[in-house]
Design a protein around this motif. Sequence first.
Motif, short mmCIF file in Angstrom:
data_model
loop_
_atom_site.label_atom_id
_atom_site.label_comp_id
_atom_site.label_asym_id
_atom_site.label_seq_id
_atom_site.Cartn_x
_atom_site.Cartn_y
_atom_site.Cartn_z
N THR A 26 5.12 -1.62 2.61
CA THR A 26 4.78 -2.82 3.07
C THR A 26 4.26 -3.85 1.98
N GLY A 27 3.84 -3.43 0.80
CA GLY A 27 3.57 -4.26 -0.34
C GLY A 27 4.74 -4.75 -0.95
N LEU A 66 1.08 -2.57 -7.31
CA LEU A 66 0.53 -2.40 -8.88
C LEU A 66 -0.65 -1.49 -9.01
N THR A 67 -1.63 -1.68 -8.12
CA THR A 67 -2.74 -0.74 -8.02
C THR A 67 -2.06 0.66 -7.58
N LEU A 68 -1.55 0.72 -6.45
CA LEU A 68 -0.90 2.02 -6.10
C LEU A 68 0.16 2.68 -7.14
N GLY A 69 0.78 2.10 -7.93
CA GLY A 69 1.76 2.41 -8.82
C GLY A 69 1.30 3.07 -9.58
N CYS A 70 0.17 2.26 -10.50
CA CYS A 70 -0.93 2.94 -11.51
C CYS A 70 -1.50 3.91 -11.00
N GLY A 71 -1.83 4.08 -9.94
CA GLY A 71 -2.75 5.17 -9.52
C GLY A 71 -1.79 6.47 -9.06
N VAL A 72 -0.57 6.24 -8.87
CA VAL A 72 0.22 7.21 -8.59
C VAL A 72 0.93 7.90 -10.01
N MET A 73 1.02 6.88 -11.17
CA MET A 73 1.31 7.41 -12.43
C MET A 73 0.24 8.22 -12.94
#
Length: 105
Positions: free
Chosen positions: A49-50, A87-94
């Motif tokens: 959705t983002g 970006l927040t979730l992408g960084c969190g997953v990484m």
Amino acid sequence: MTQRAMFPPADSPALAGDREGAGFTAMVLGVMSLFFMVSLVGILFSIPTGLGAIGCGAVGVRRAKRGEASNGRTALIGLVLGIAVTLTLGCGVMWLDHTLSQAYG
């Protein structure tokens, strides 16, 4: 086609033929992705959705700059929400992948 400002005054009426759908959709998808990010159940739905909010927001801002739509602020808010959540979730997953690979790898 008449040219209008990207950010018109709040009391200006919408003209017939406006193409407001992308900006409104970007705002809705941006708020939904933020809600999904906050609720742990919907983290899987938050990134798609983002990304949708980013795409619709970019289209909506472009239409507003060309004068085809009058909801440039709405599109911009949806675009910023989509970018922030993705970006927040992408960084969190990484970070989670790195941490787990060091702990168990």
